[in-house]
Design an enzyme around this catalytic site. Sequence first.
Site: not given
Length: 253
Positions: A105, A144
């Site tokens: 992330y 992400d």
Amino acid sequence: MRLVSWNVNGLRACVNKGFHDYFRQVGADIFCIQETKLQEGQIRMDIGEDYEGYWNYAEKKGYSGTAVWTRVKPLSVRYGIEEDREPEGRILTLEFEAFYLVTVYTPNAKRDLSRLDYRLEWEDRFRDYLVSLDALKPVVVCGDLNVAHQEIDIKNAKSNRGNSGFTDQEREKMTRLLGSGFVDTFRHLYPERTDVYSWWSNMPGVRERNVGWRIDYFLASARLTPAITDASVDCDIRGSDHCPVVLDLAVHG
């Protein structure tokens, strides 16, 4: 082997919006999530006995965090870059026989770009880490990455240029990472496919009109490209402001 990645933007909320239904439907061998936003013991998951789960929690409550469920037992697990347990719980690395799997992330530069310098320094450390792994065996990176790499990856490129997630600096870091021996698996298969996004603003009507960004990826060591059988984006799956991305590889763990 099927791998899935999903920024759930709060696992407890996503579970109440159909997470388990999708998990059972997609049939992943390895399922990675980002932004769990919880601490150990705050949720009980009905995943099934076939999977082992690994969690990297952020020290700050309700923030960040990553997790992986896998049917294939890893040879080793690392939390953070190398052996450094990063306080924001952003990285998990699982070593398998055929490859390393890294779920990540990536830090957001923030709307006012106040965290851009930190983000760019973090990108350099992360790239060095992936290159060091790639020297040992192939690497699959998912998660992400908080950047729309090319104009084709964002609906309104001109009006968003310079905004967080679409600054020239962030895009250049992605270009440099790919130039270090990695491929964007989706673009490898579908270099000209348009209107495929993985994140949408929560503003009214944005998702319905598909005004989105493709910021969730599966990257892979270039030498794994012959094993890529498909890469897809499950745009119709709700439960988060992100949707899942999927990679099918003709390899065994």
